[in-house]
Scaffold this motif. Structure first.
Motif, PDB file in Angstrom:
ATOM      1  N   VAL A 881       0.839  -1.203   0.000  1.00  0.00           N
ATOM      2  CA  VAL A 881       0.000   0.000   0.000  1.00  0.00           C
ATOM      3  C   VAL A 881       0.872   1.250   0.000  1.00  0.00           C
ATOM      4  CG1 VAL A 881      -1.756   1.289   1.265  1.00  0.00           C
ATOM      5  CG2 VAL A 881      -1.856  -1.213   1.181  1.00  0.00           C
ATOM      6  N   VAL A 882       1.922   1.231   0.824  1.00  0.00           N
ATOM      7  CA  VAL A 882       2.888   2.337   0.837  1.00  0.00           C
ATOM      8  C   VAL A 882       4.132   1.850   0.094  1.00  0.00           C
ATOM      9  CG1 VAL A 882       4.259   3.889   2.250  1.00  0.00           C
ATOM     10  CG2 VAL A 882       2.016   3.135   3.053  1.00  0.00           C
ATOM     11  N   PRO A 883       4.377   2.351  -1.112  1.00  0.00           N
ATOM     12  CA  PRO A 883       5.539   1.878  -1.883  1.00  0.00           C
ATOM     13  C   PRO A 883       6.831   2.101  -1.115  1.00  0.00           C
ATOM     14  CG  PRO A 883       4.092   3.241  -3.235  1.00  0.00           C
ATOM     15  CD  PRO A 883       3.628   3.392  -1.830  1.00  0.00           C
ATOM     16  N   PRO A 884       7.768   1.147  -1.191  1.00  0.00           N
ATOM     17  CA  PRO A 884       9.052   1.326  -0.501  1.00  0.00           C
ATOM     18  C   PRO A 884       9.854   2.439  -1.145  1.00  0.00           C
ATOM     19  CG  PRO A 884       9.109  -0.621  -1.908  1.00  0.00           C
ATOM     20  CD  PRO A 884       7.704  -0.128  -1.936  1.00  0.00           C
ATOM     21  N   PRO A 885      10.817   2.991  -0.425  1.00  0.00           N
ATOM     22  CA  PRO A 885      11.649   4.041  -1.020  1.00  0.00           C
ATOM     23  C   PRO A 885      12.469   3.501  -2.177  1.00  0.00           C
ATOM     24  CG  PRO A 885      12.542   3.334   1.099  1.00  0.00           C
ATOM     25  CD  PRO A 885      11.210   2.682   0.960  1.00  0.00           C
ATOM     26  N   LYS A 886      12.933   4.381  -3.013  1.00  0.00           N
ATOM     27  CA  LYS A 886      13.663   4.005  -4.225  1.00  0.00           C
ATOM     28  C   LYS A 886      14.867   3.127  -3.902  1.00  0.00           C
ATOM     29  CE  LYS A 886      15.830   6.057  -8.331  1.00  0.00           C
ATOM     30  NZ  LYS A 886      16.210   7.323  -8.997  1.00  0.00           N
ATOM     31  N   GLU A 887      15.537   3.396  -2.797  1.00  0.00           N
ATOM     32  CA  GLU A 887      16.740   2.631  -2.442  1.00  0.00           C
ATOM     33  C   GLU A 887      16.437   1.177  -2.083  1.00  0.00           C
ATOM     34  OE1 GLU A 887      19.866   2.878  -2.603  1.00  0.00           O
ATOM     35  OE2 GLU A 887      20.128   4.964  -3.156  1.00  0.00           O
ATOM     36  N   PHE A 888      15.188   0.872  -1.800  1.00  0.00           N
ATOM     37  CA  PHE A 888      14.829  -0.501  -1.437  1.00  0.00           C
ATOM     38  C   PHE A 888      13.712  -1.029  -2.338  1.00  0.00           C
ATOM     39  CE2 PHE A 888      16.546   1.397   2.464  1.00  0.00           C
ATOM     40  CZ  PHE A 888      17.561   0.498   2.729  1.00  0.00           C
ATOM     41  N   ARG A 889      13.632  -0.485  -3.539  1.00  0.00           N
ATOM     42  CA  ARG A 889      12.578  -0.857  -4.468  1.00  0.00           C
ATOM     43  C   ARG A 889      13.123  -1.788  -5.536  1.00  0.00           C
ATOM     44  NH1 ARG A 889       9.863   4.301  -6.742  1.00  0.00           N
ATOM     45  NH2 ARG A 889       9.688   4.642  -4.493  1.00  0.00           N
ATOM     46  N   SER A 890      12.263  -2.698  -5.994  1.00  0.00           N
ATOM     47  CA  SER A 890      12.633  -3.585  -7.090  1.00  0.00           C
ATOM     48  C   SER A 890      12.869  -2.764  -8.350  1.00  0.00           C
ATOM     49  CB  SER A 890      11.527  -4.609  -7.323  1.00  0.00           C
ATOM     50  OG  SER A 890      11.720  -5.287  -8.539  1.00  0.00           O
ATOM     51  N   TRP A 891      13.691  -3.282  -9.247  1.00  0.00           N
ATOM     52  CA  TRP A 891      14.008  -2.570 -10.483  1.00  0.00           C
ATOM     53  C   TRP A 891      12.903  -2.691 -11.524  1.00  0.00           C
ATOM     54  CZ3 TRP A 891      14.625  -5.091 -15.274  1.00  0.00           C
ATOM     55  CH2 TRP A 891      14.606  -6.484 -15.222  1.00  0.00           C
ATOM     56  N   LEU A 892      11.948  -3.590 -11.306  1.00  0.00           N
ATOM     57  CA  LEU A 892      10.954  -3.875 -12.332  1.00  0.00           C
ATOM     58  C   LEU A 892       9.965  -2.723 -12.518  1.00  0.00           C
ATOM     59  CD1 LEU A 892      10.142  -7.551 -11.318  1.00  0.00           C
ATOM     60  CD2 LEU A 892      11.609  -6.797 -13.182  1.00  0.00           C
ATOM     61  N   ASP A 893       9.830  -2.254 -13.758  1.00  0.00           N
ATOM     62  CA  ASP A 893       8.798  -1.294 -14.135  1.00  0.00           C
ATOM     63  C   ASP A 893       7.796  -2.075 -14.980  1.00  0.00           C
ATOM     64  OD1 ASP A 893       7.170   0.686 -15.019  1.00  0.00           O
ATOM     65  OD2 ASP A 893       8.710   1.860 -16.030  1.00  0.00           O
ATOM     66  N   LEU A 894       6.599  -2.254 -14.458  1.00  0.00           N
ATOM     67  CA  LEU A 894       5.645  -3.161 -15.077  1.00  0.00           C
ATOM     68  C   LEU A 894       4.662  -2.470 -16.014  1.00  0.00           C
ATOM     69  CD1 LEU A 894       4.773  -5.356 -11.959  1.00  0.00           C
ATOM     70  CD2 LEU A 894       6.548  -5.723 -13.678  1.00  0.00           C
ATOM     71  N   SER A 895       4.802  -1.164 -16.217  1.00  0.00           N
ATOM     72  CA  SER A 895       3.817  -0.441 -17.026  1.00  0.00           C
ATOM     73  C   SER A 895       3.753  -0.967 -18.457  1.00  0.00           C
ATOM     74  CB  SER A 895       4.113   1.060 -17.017  1.00  0.00           C
ATOM     75  OG  SER A 895       5.454   1.301 -17.430  1.00  0.00           O
ATOM     76  N   ALA A 896       4.915  -1.176 -19.092  1.00  0.00           N
ATOM     77  CA  ALA A 896       4.936  -1.680 -20.470  1.00  0.00           C
ATOM     78  C   ALA A 896       4.380  -3.097 -20.531  1.00  0.00           C
ATOM     79  CB  ALA A 896       6.361  -1.644 -21.023  1.00  0.00           C
ATOM     80  N   LEU A 897       4.675  -3.915 -19.513  1.00  0.00           N
ATOM     81  CA  LEU A 897       4.175  -5.284 -19.473  1.00  0.00           C
ATOM     82  C   LEU A 897       2.656  -5.299 -19.343  1.00  0.00           C
ATOM     83  CD1 LEU A 897       4.559  -8.346 -19.242  1.00  0.00           C
ATOM     84  CD2 LEU A 897       4.993  -8.032 -16.806  1.00  0.00           C
ATOM     85  N   ARG A 898       2.111  -4.455 -18.473  1.00  0.00           N
ATOM     86  CA  ARG A 898       0.663  -4.390 -18.299  1.00  0.00           C
ATOM     87  C   ARG A 898      -0.027  -3.965 -19.593  1.00  0.00           C
ATOM     88  NH1 ARG A 898       2.009  -1.793 -13.061  1.00  0.00           N
ATOM     89  NH2 ARG A 898       1.647  -3.333 -11.413  1.00  0.00           N
ATOM     90  N   ARG A 899       0.567  -2.983 -20.274  1.00  0.00           N
ATOM     91  CA  ARG A 899      -0.007  -2.496 -21.520  1.00  0.00           C
ATOM     92  C   ARG A 899       0.006  -3.594 -22.586  1.00  0.00           C
ATOM     93  NH1 ARG A 899      -3.363   1.358 -23.686  1.00  0.00           N
ATOM     94  NH2 ARG A 899      -3.227   1.004 -25.920  1.00  0.00           N
ATOM     95  N   LYS A 900       1.127  -4.317 -22.686  1.00  0.00           N
ATOM     96  CA  LYS A 900       1.230  -5.375 -23.684  1.00  0.00           C
ATOM     97  C   LYS A 900       0.248  -6.497 -23.390  1.00  0.00           C
ATOM     98  CE  LYS A 900       2.847  -7.248 -27.335  1.00  0.00           C
ATOM     99  NZ  LYS A 900       2.715  -6.574 -28.644  1.00  0.00           N
ATOM    100  N   LEU A 901       0.094  -6.819 -22.136  1.00  0.00           N
ATOM    101  CA  LEU A 901      -0.827  -7.883 -21.753  1.00  0.00           C
ATOM    102  C   LEU A 901      -2.263  -7.496 -22.098  1.00  0.00           C
ATOM    103  CD1 LEU A 901      -0.685 -10.665 -20.544  1.00  0.00           C
ATOM    104  CD2 LEU A 901      -0.817  -9.659 -18.274  1.00  0.00           C
ATOM    105  N   PHE A 902      -2.599  -6.247 -21.908  1.00  0.00           N
ATOM    106  CA  PHE A 902      -3.925  -5.757 -22.294  1.00  0.00           C
ATOM    107  C   PHE A 902      -4.149  -5.952 -23.794  1.00  0.00           C
ATOM    108  CE2 PHE A 902      -6.444  -2.303 -24.121  1.00  0.00           C
ATOM    109  CZ  PHE A 902      -7.645  -2.458 -23.447  1.00  0.00           C
ATOM    110  N   GLU A 903      -3.144  -5.588 -24.582  1.00  0.00           N
ATOM    111  CA  GLU A 903      -3.264  -5.728 -26.034  1.00  0.00           C
ATOM    112  C   GLU A 903      -3.446  -7.188 -26.439  1.00  0.00           C
ATOM    113  OE1 GLU A 903       0.109  -3.931 -27.822  1.00  0.00           O
ATOM    114  OE2 GLU A 903      -0.351  -1.912 -27.100  1.00  0.00           O
ATOM    115  N   LEU A 904      -2.680  -8.086 -25.815  1.00  0.00           N
ATOM    116  CA  LEU A 904      -2.766  -9.496 -26.183  1.00  0.00           C
ATOM    117  C   LEU A 904      -4.110 -10.105 -25.780  1.00  0.00           C
ATOM    118  CD1 LEU A 904       0.818 -10.703 -25.181  1.00  0.00           C
ATOM    119  CD2 LEU A 904      -0.073 -10.418 -27.495  1.00  0.00           C
ATOM    120  N   LYS A 905      -4.631  -9.708 -24.638  1.00  0.00           N
ATOM    121  CA  LYS A 905      -5.888 -10.280 -24.164  1.00  0.00           C
ATOM    122  C   LYS A 905      -7.091  -9.762 -24.946  1.00  0.00           C
ATOM    123  CE  LYS A 905      -4.724 -11.548 -19.417  1.00  0.00           C
ATOM    124  NZ  LYS A 905      -5.093 -11.420 -17.993  1.00  0.00           N
ATOM    125  N   THR A 906      -6.980  -8.552 -25.487  1.00  0.00           N
ATOM    126  CA  THR A 906      -8.123  -7.975 -26.184  1.00  0.00           C
ATOM    127  C   THR A 906      -7.990  -8.040 -27.700  1.00  0.00           C
ATOM    128  OG1 THR A 906      -7.081  -5.779 -26.030  1.00  0.00           O
ATOM    129  CG2 THR A 906      -8.659  -6.382 -24.309  1.00  0.00           C
TER     130      THR A 906
END
Length: 1257
Positions: A881-906
Motif C-alpha cells: 500500500v505504501v511503496p518502498p523508497p527508491k533505495e529498497f525498491r525492485s528494479w521492475l517497471d511493469l507499465s509496459a508489461l501491463r499495456r502489452k498484456l492488455f493488447e494481447l488479451k483484447t
C-alpha cells in the motif's frame, strides 16, 4: 583360549537369571579343572567349552528371539545422538499431547528404578525417552486415578512399552515394537524415534536393505513432516528399490513439504537416476568450484548442530564425491521414463517446464494409460500454469483423440484446471467439467468457469433462470453477474447456502448477497456467521456489533472467517467480544488475524507479564514494542530473546546494545532464526553490535578470521560488514565466504550501497583462474551477487557460463541502473531479437525484457506469449500500500508489461501477423468493445481502455461489470467522464444512486463533482470503508463526509471509536475546528486507523493536538505510540520534532516522512537523522533533502547505509564516493588478479602521450 574369549564376549545379559546361574556354575567348574595338569582334562575342557558356547548361544537366541533379528538380515544400530536431539524429540512428543494423547504420571518407585538403570544402559537412547517423559509439563499428564480401567494399572501402557524397549539392541526391533502398540504410546515413541530413524537412514545409506529402510522411513515421517527447509538433507542411495521406497513416503507427505523441499527432492531423484542409469552426474565436481581446502566445521555458541540432524550433510557429500569419478551429464537427459513418472507421483506437478516439454511421447502416453496417472494429479494444488498447460496439451494432442480425451476428463485430476476450448463443449460436458474444476485456484480458472457457465445458460434457456441452476453451478455460482443473482429470493439463496459459502466473492458481491440473506436481521448467530465463507465480507458492521463471544472466541474457524473480513469488521467484532469477556481472556482466545487489530489500550488491560505468553502469536510491530517495553523495560537476555517469536519486532537497538559482548554471537544467531520479522534497522544494529564485540574480544578480528569463525556469522549480518573489512578478508576464508554469499539476501542493503560492489569483487577474487575459463557452476557460486555483475565482465565468459549467468539474472530483484542498457545489448547480442525468441527462451529470460520498454511493445501476438506474460505478472509480488523508497525498491517497471498484456488479451486474433496487417490490427483495437468476459479477465488491466472504447460498452455489460471497474483507482479524467456518462445513461442522475450501487461503483465515484458527492445517500460506515481505497481530492473528501453527516445525523462529538475508525481517509474532510471536537477517548482507541490517512497539513496539525491530549507531550511518546500514530507525526512542530527521543524514530511509519514539511525536517539534529533507520531515511524526498545542511545529508546517508567507513572505497581505477554511487567500470577479468598494474600502465601511457603532444605543440 579362543573358546574362553568367545565365552567372555557372549551377551550374558540377554539370558534369563536361571540360565545365567547355570552358565556361571559351568564356568566355575571348568576353571577349577584347568588348575590341574591333566592333558586329557585339557582336551575334555575344550570339548565341554565348545558345547557350552553352543548351548549358551542357543539359549541367548531363544531369549532374544523377539529381540534379535535373523543375522542373515542387516541390523541398524542406534546412531550417535546429535547435540540438539533432546529438543527435537521433545518438540515432536509435545505434538502428541496436543493431539489429545496423555502420559500417566510416573510414580516415584518407577522413576527411581529407571534412573538407576539409565547409568547402565547409556548405549541405548531409551534412557533419554524415559527422562523426557518424566520431565514434560504436568499439564500434559493425567493422574492414574483419572485413567480408564484398561490403563489404570501400576505403570500404564506407555511405561509397560518402555520396559520392553530396554531390551531393544537395534532400531529395527524398536520400530517393530512401536508398530504393535496402541495409538497413544505409539505416537510418543514414534515422535522420539523419528529423528533417530532419519539419522540412521542418512548414516547407513546404501547399506540398508529394503525391509530396514521401510521400517525407518515409517518411523521418520513425523520428523520429516516438521523438518525446516534449511535442514532438509537427502541420502545418497544407489538402489532403485530404495529410491522407490523413499518416493512412496515423500508422496504421502507431499502436502507437508515446502516448495523448496519439493524441488530439492526432484533434483535428488534426477541425480540418483543419472548416476544409476546413465553413469553421469548432474553436478560439477566440487573441487572445480572452490579451493580444495576443506571447510572447517563451525563452532556454535550453544554446541548444537546447524542442520538439526547432521552438520556434514552426508547425502550431499556422497553425491559430490561420486560426481568427481563420473562424467557430467549432457543437457536434456531423458530420465523421465514411464516407470519414473509413476514413481514421482505428485512431484510431477513441480517439474520444471523444460522437463515436461522433453518427456518422450511414448513414455508420457504409456504413463497416461496406467492406473498410477490419476492419483499423481489428484487434488494437487499449486501447479505452475506453464507446466499444467504443457502437460494438458501434450496429453490431449499426443496421447488421445479429441473425443476420447473430453470423455475421460475425470482422469486428469488437477490438470483439468488448464482446460482450453471450453466454448466448444456441449451442455453435458460443460456441466461435467465445471464440477471437476470447482476447487481449482489458478489465475485463469475464473475465465474458464465463466465460459462454461455461459455455455450452460445459453444452451438451456429454461434452466438458466431456475433455482436448480444455482444448485448445479456449485461454487462457480460466483461468476454470475450481480444482476442475475439479485433476481433470486432469499429462500432460493438459502437453499444453495453451502455452494454460496464455498464460492469466492468480491466485496460488492458479498454485500449484495448478505443483504438478500439477512434483509431484516438485526442479529446473527455465531454458527451462521462462521458458515458464511467469503460472504462474511458483506455483513454490515452494524450487525456485527450484536455478535456474542460465545461460540466464536476460541473456535478454530474464527481465524479463517476473520481473514476474509475488512478492518472495520474486525474492529467491530473485537468490540463485541470485549462486552462479554475481559481483556486477558480476549487476548488468549483470539486468532492472529484478529489479534493484530487489537488496540494498545486493550493490550494494556490484559494480564501479560511474561515473554512466555508472547510465543507463537502474530503481534504487530507496535504491539511487540508495547509488550516488550511493559514486560522487559529496556533490557533483554538471551533466554528471553529465544522465546519472542514474532514479538521480536519490538526489540530496540537500545536493548541490543545492552547485551553482553560475550553473548553477541549467540544473540546474532538467535535473531537470525527470526529474520523474517526483523526490520532493516534491527539487522543493522545487531550487525554493529556483533562486529564491535568480536573486535573487542580480539583486535583485528576480521583481518585474521578463520573459516569456522566466518561460518558462524549469519549471512544476513555479514553483508553489513564495513567495506574495508570485506576488502581485507583473507583468501584463506574463501570457502566460508562463498558459501555465505549463496545465502545472502541483498534486499536488506540499499540499491546504491557500496557493499554490493565490494562483496561482488571479493567473491570474484575467490574464483581462481581467468574469467573466460570459469564454468557455469563456478559463476553461479556467486549466488545473488550474480545480480551485481558488470555486463562487460559477463560478456567475457565462455558461451555455457554466459547462458547460465543470463538466465540467473532473470531472477534478480534488482539490477543496477547503469548496467541495464549494456545488459540488454548483451542479451539481444546473445539470443537475438526478443520478437523471435522461442517459448523456452522467453520463459528462461522473460523478466529481462523489462530492461527495455520498446522490446516489450514489439513482441508479437502469440497465444503462448499471452499465457507466459500472464504467468509472469501473476508471479510478481504485489505492490505494498505504501511503496518502498527508491533505495529498497525492485528494479521492475511493469507499465509496459501491463499495456502489452492488455493488447494481447483484447486482440481479435492471436496468430502471428505480417507487417502489412498491423494497420488493420490498430483499427480493430480502436473499435474494440469491452465485454464482460474481457473486463473480468483484465481486472486492473481495464485501466487501458480508451474513453471511446468505454463509451461503447453496452448498458448491461456496464451494470454487470461496474464492481470490477470500480476497483481501479487510477483512471484518467477522460476515462472517469466516459464512465460517469454510463451512470447517467443508466440511472438518469448521480443523485438517484442507492447505497448498494455506490458501493459497487467504488472508485468510479472519483469522477463525480463535489456537489454530486455531497448529495449521495451514504449512511453506512461500510460504504465509506470501501471508498477509502480510492484517490479523492480534499474537496471530494469534505463532500463525502458532509453527505454521511447529513444522512446519518451524526455529530462530531458523538463519534465513537468505531465511527472514527470507519471514516478512513474521510476524517481529512472534517474542518479543523471539527477535529478539536473529537472525543479524546475514542480518538485514543482509533488512532491506528486515523494515522493511516494522509491529510493536508492544517488537518494533520489538529490531529496531532488530539494525540498530545490523548498521549501526552511528544517527548514522552513511546516506540509503540509513535508506530500507531502513523501520518499524524507529520503534524509535529519544529520544536516538537526536535524533542522526539531518538529511540522512537525507527518506529515512525515510513509514509509519514515525505509529509513532514522541509523546514521542520531540517530542524532535526544529526543524531536524530542517523537514528531514523534505513527505510525512513530513504523516504526523505529530494525537496526535503535540499533544505538540509551538509552534515545532515551525511547523517541521512549513513542512516540509509550509503556512507562507508571511509570517505572513499578504492575500486582499482575508480572509487565509490560516500554518496554510494557504484562504479560502472568492468570488474577484473581474472578472478583473483589485481588491476592496479594494468591501471598503472594505462596512466603511464596517458602521461607519455600528453608530454609528447605538449612537446609537438
Amino acid at each position: 583360549m579362543a573358546e574362553r574369549n568367545a565365552l567372555e564376549k557372549l551377551d550374558i545379559g540377554a539370558l534369563s537369571p536361571e540360565q545365567q546361574e547355570k552358565l556361571h556354575h559351568f564356568k566355575s567348574l571348568i576353571w577349577r579343572k584347568r588348575t590341574g595338569n591333566n592333558v586329557m582334562g585339557f582336551y575334555r575342557e575344550g570339548l565341554v567349552l565348545s558345547l557350552l558356547i553352543q548351548w549358551a548361544t542357543v539359549m541367548s537366541q531363544d531369549v532374544m528371539g523377539p529381540v534379535m533379528p535373523d543375522r542373515n538380515q542387516s541390523t541398524v544400530d542406534f546412531p550417535k545422538l546429535p547435540a540438539d536431539f533432546r529438543e527435537m524429540a521433545k518438540k515432536l512428543m509435545i505434538t502428541c499431547f496436543k493431539k489429545g494423547y496423555h502420559v500417566p504420571v510416573m510414580n516415584n518407585s518407577l522413576n527411581s528404578s529407571y534412573a538407576q538403570t539409565q547409568n547402565q544402559m547409556m548405549q541405548s537412547p531409551i534412557s533419554m525417552f524415559v527422562e523426557l517423559l518424566s520431565s514434560l509439563s504436568p499439564s500434559f499428564s493425567i493422574p492414574l486415578s483419572n485413567q480408564s480401567n484398561d490403563t489404570a494399572d501400576e505403570k500404564g501402557p506407555v511405561w509397560e512399552i518402555v520396559e520392553k524397549m530396554w531390551n531393544c539392541t537395534d532400531m529395527g526391533h524398536m520400530i517393530e515394537l512401536m508398530r504393535n502398540t496402541t495409538e497413544s504410546p505409539r505416537c510418543l515413541m514414534r515422535a522420539f524415534v523419528a529423528p533417530l530413524s532419519w539419522l540412521a537412514i542418512m548414516q547407513n545409506g546404501t547399506s540398508l536393505n529394503k525391509e530396514d529402510l521401510t521400517k525407518l522411513l515409517w518411523a521418520a515421517k513425523p520428523f520429516l513432516e516438521t523438518m525446516p527447509p534449511s535442514s532438509f538433507v537427502l541420502p545418497a542411495f544407489s538402489q532403485s528399490s530404495h529410491l522407490a521406497e523413499m518416493m512412496k513416503v515423500f508422496s504421502e507427505m507431499f502436502s507437508f513439504l515446502s516448495e523448496e523441499q519439493r524441488n530439492e527432492i526432484i533434483g535428488w531423484v534426477k541425480e540418483r537416476v543419472a548416476q544409476n542409469e546413465f553413469n553421469c552426474s548432474l553436478k560439477a565436481p566440487a573441487s572445480s568450484i572452490l579451493p580444495s581446502k576443506p571447510l572447517e566445521k563451525p563452532t556454535m555458541a550453544n554446541g548444537s548442530s546447524v542442520s538439526g540432524v547432521s552438520q556434514s550433510r552426508p547425502g550431499a557429500e556422497a553425491t559430490d564425491h561420486h560426481a568427481m569419478n563420473v562424467r557430467t551429464c549432457p543437457p536434456g537427459l531423458p530420465w523421465l521414463k514411464a516407470r519414473m513418472l509413476a514413481m514421482m507421483g505428485p512431484f510431477l506437478s513441480r517439474l520444471p517446464f523444460e522437463e515436461a516439454k522433453t518427456i518422450p511421447k511414448e513414455e508420457l502416453c504409456e504413463f497416461f494409460r496406467t492406473p498410477d496417472f490419476s492419483p499423481s494429479f489428484h487434488n494437487v494444488i499449486g501447479i505452475q500454469p506453464a507446466l499444467g498447460r504443457t502437460l494438458f496439451q501434450r496429453l490431449k494432442q499426443e496421447c488421445s483423440s479429441s473425443d476420447n480425451f473430453t470423455q475421460n476428463m475425470d482422469r486428469l485430476g488437477s490438470l483439468a484446471c488448464f482446460f482450453d476450448g471450453a466454448m466448444s463443449l456441449n451442455l453435458n460436458l460443460s456441466r461435467k467439467l465445471l464440477s471437476q474444476i470447482d476447487a481449482c485456484k489458478n489465475s485463469e480458472i475464473d475465465k474458464v468457469k465463466r465460459q462454461l457457465v455461459q455455455n450452460i445458460l445459453e444452451k438451456d434457456d429454461v434452466f438458466s433462470s431456475s433455482p436448480e441452476m444455482l444448485q448445479s453451478l456449485g461454487s462457480s455460482v460466483s461468476v454470475l453477474p450481480l444482476s442475475k443473482l439479485s433476481r433470486f429470493t432469499p429462500e432460493e439463496l438459502n437453499n444453495i447456502f453451502s455452494s454460496l459459502s464455498q464460492a469466492k466473492w468480491s466485496p460488492a458481491q458479498a454485500k449484495t448477497l448478505a443483504q438478500k440473506l439477512f434483509e431484516a436481521t438485526k442479529n446473527i448467530s455465531s454458527e451462521r456467521l462462521l458458515s458464511l465463507g467469503s460472504m462474511v465480507r458483506g455483513v454490515a458492521s452494524a450487525v456485527l456489533k450484536n455478535v456474542k463471544a460465545k461460540g466464536l472466541l476460541g473456535n478454530e474457524a474464527l481465524e479463517t472467517m476473520s481473514e476474509k473480513m475488512s478492518s472495520l469488521q474486525r474492529a467491530t467484532l473485537l468490540d463485541a467480544f470485549r462486552r462479554d469477556v475481559n481483556a486477558s481472556e480476549l487476548v488468549k482466545g483470539l486468532p492472529d488475524s484478529l489479534l493484530s487489530s487489537l488496540s494498545l489500550s486493550t493490550l494494556e488491560k490484559a494480564n501479560l507479564s511474561s515473554v512466555d505468553q508472547l510465543q507463537g502469536r502474530g503481534w504487530t510491530p507496535a504491539q511487540s514494542a508495547f509488550l516488550l517495553k511493559k514486560i522487559l523495560g529496556n533490557n533483554i537476555n538471551l533466554s528471553e530473546l529465544r522465546k519472542l517469536g514474532q514479538a521480536v519486532q519490538g526489540v530496540t537497538c537500545e536493548m541490543i546494545g545492552k547485551i553482553n559482548r560475550t553473548d553477541a554471537l549467540e544473540m546474532a544467531q538467535t535473531l537470525n532464526k527470526s529474520s523474517a520479522w526483523l526490520s532493516r534497522v534491527q539487522i543493522r544494529c545487531v550487525a554493529q553490535k556483533l562486529f564491535a564485540s568480536l573486535e573487542e574480544q580480539r583486535p583485528g578480528y576480521f583481518s585474521d578470521i578463520k573459516n569456522s569463525e566466518l561460518q558462524a556469522i549469519p549471512a544476513l549480518l555479514l553483508i553489513h560488514l564495513p567495506v574495508d573489512k570485506i576488502q581485507n578478508l583473507s583468501d584463506a576464508v574463501c570457502p566460508a565466504f562463498m558459501e555465505k554469499m549463496t545465502q545472502v539476501n541483498l534486499t536488506f542493503l540499499p540499491n546504491s550501497s557500496p557493499a554490493r560492489y565490494t562483496l561482488t569483487r571479493k567473491a570474484i577474487g575467490c574464483l581462481k583462474g581467468n574469467v573466460s575459463v570459469l564454468s557455469a557452476a563456478e559463476v553461479l557460486t556467486l549466488g545473488p551477487l550474480v545480480c551485481e555483475l558488470d555486463p562487460a565482465w559477463i560478456s567475457s565468459l565462455n558461451p555455457a557460463a554466459l547462458n547460465s549467468t543470463l538466465q540467473a539474472l532473470a531472477s534478480c530483484q534488482y539490477i543496477q541502473q547503469q548496467h541495464r542498457e549494456h545488459l540488454f545489448r548483451l542479451l539481444t547480442g546473445t539470443y537475438g531479437d526478443p520478437a523471435n525468441w522461442s517459448e523456452v527462451d522467453m520463459r528462461a529470460l522473460g523478466p529481462l525484457l523489462l530492461l527495455n520498454d520498446t522490446a516489450v511493445e514489439k513482441l508479437p501476438s502469440k497465444s503462448w506469449l499471452r499465457s507466459y506474460l500472464s504467468d509472469l505478472m501473476d508471479s510478481l509480488p504485489s505492490q505494498p500500500v505504501v511503496p518502498p523508497p527508491k533505495e529498497f525498491r525492485s528494479w521492475l517497471d511493469l507499465s509496459a508489461l501491463r499495456r502489452k498484456l492488455f493488447e494481447l488479451k483484447t486482440s481479435s486474433t492471436l496468430q502471428n501477423r505480417r507487417k502489412r496487417e498491423v494497420a488493420v490490427s490498430l483499427t480493430v483495437m480502436s473499435t474494440l468493445e469491452p465485454t464482460l468476459i474481457y473486463i473480468e479477465d483484465l481486472k486492473q488491466g481495464n485501466v487501458f481502455w480508451t474513453p471511446t472504447q468505454l463509451s461503447k460498452m453496452t448498458m448491461q455489460t456496464f451494470k454487470d461489470a461496474m464492481s470490477t471497474l470500480g476497483e481501479i483507482n487510477n483512471y484518467s479524467t477522460e476515462q472517469l467522464a466516459a464512465l460517469k456518462a454510463k451512470i447517467v445513461e443508466a440511472w438518469g442522475s448521480v443523485s438517484m444512486l442507492n447505497e448498494s450501487q455506490i458501493a459497487q461503483l467504488g472508485c468510479i465515484c472519483q469522477g463525480f463533482s463535489a456537489e454530486e458527492l455531497g448529495n449521495l445517500s451514504i449512511a453506512s460506515l461500510d460504504t465509506l470503508e470501501m471508498l477509502t481505497a480510492c484517490n479523492f481530492n480534499q474537496t471530494q473528501r469534505t463532500a463525502i463526509w458532509q453527505a454521511f453527516e447529513r444522512v446519518t445525523g451524526v455529530s462530531v462529538p458523538g463519534l465513537g471509536h468505531l465511527e472514527t475508525m470507519g471514516l478512513g481517509q474521510f476524517i481529512c474532510g472534517l474542518q479543523p475546528a471539527q477535529i478539536d471536537q473529537l472525543n479524546s477517548t475514542s480518538f485514543r482507541e482509533a488512532v491506528g486507523a486515523v494515522g493511516r490517512a494522509s491529510c493536508r497539513l492544517n488537518v494533520t496539525e489538529r490531529l496531532k493536538e488530539k494525540a498530545v491530549a490523548a498521549f501526552g507531550k511528544p517527548e514522552t511518546w513511546t516506540e509503540a505510540q509513535v508506530s500507531e500514530m502513523g501520518n499524524i507525526l507529520a503534524g509535529l512542530s519544529t520544536v516538537e520534532l526536535g524533542r522526539l527521543n531518538s529511540s522512537v524514530l525507527p518506529f515512525i511509519q515510513r509514509s509519514a516522512i515525505p509529509l513532514i514539511p522541509s523546514d521542520r525536517l531540517a530542524a532535526m539534529s544529526v543524531s536524530q537523522l542517523k537514528a531514523l533507520g534505513p527505510e525512513n531515511a530513504a523516504m526523505v524526498t529530494e525537496a526535503q533533502r535540499a533544505g538540509l545542511r551538509v552534515d545532515q545529508k551525511s547523517a541521512l546517508d549513513e542512516a540509509v547505509g550509503l556512507k562507508t567507513a571511509r570517505a572513499e572505497v578504492s575500486t582499482g581505477n575508480t572509487s565509490t564516493s560516500s554518496s554510494g554511487a557504484v562504479p560502472a567500470t568492468p570488474l577484473p577479468l581474472k578472478g583473483g588478479a589485481a588491476v592496479e598494474s594494468m591501471t598503472g600502465c594505462v596512466l603511464l601511457m596517458q602521461a607519455m602521450v600528453l608530454m609528447l603532444l605538449r612537446y609537438i605543440l
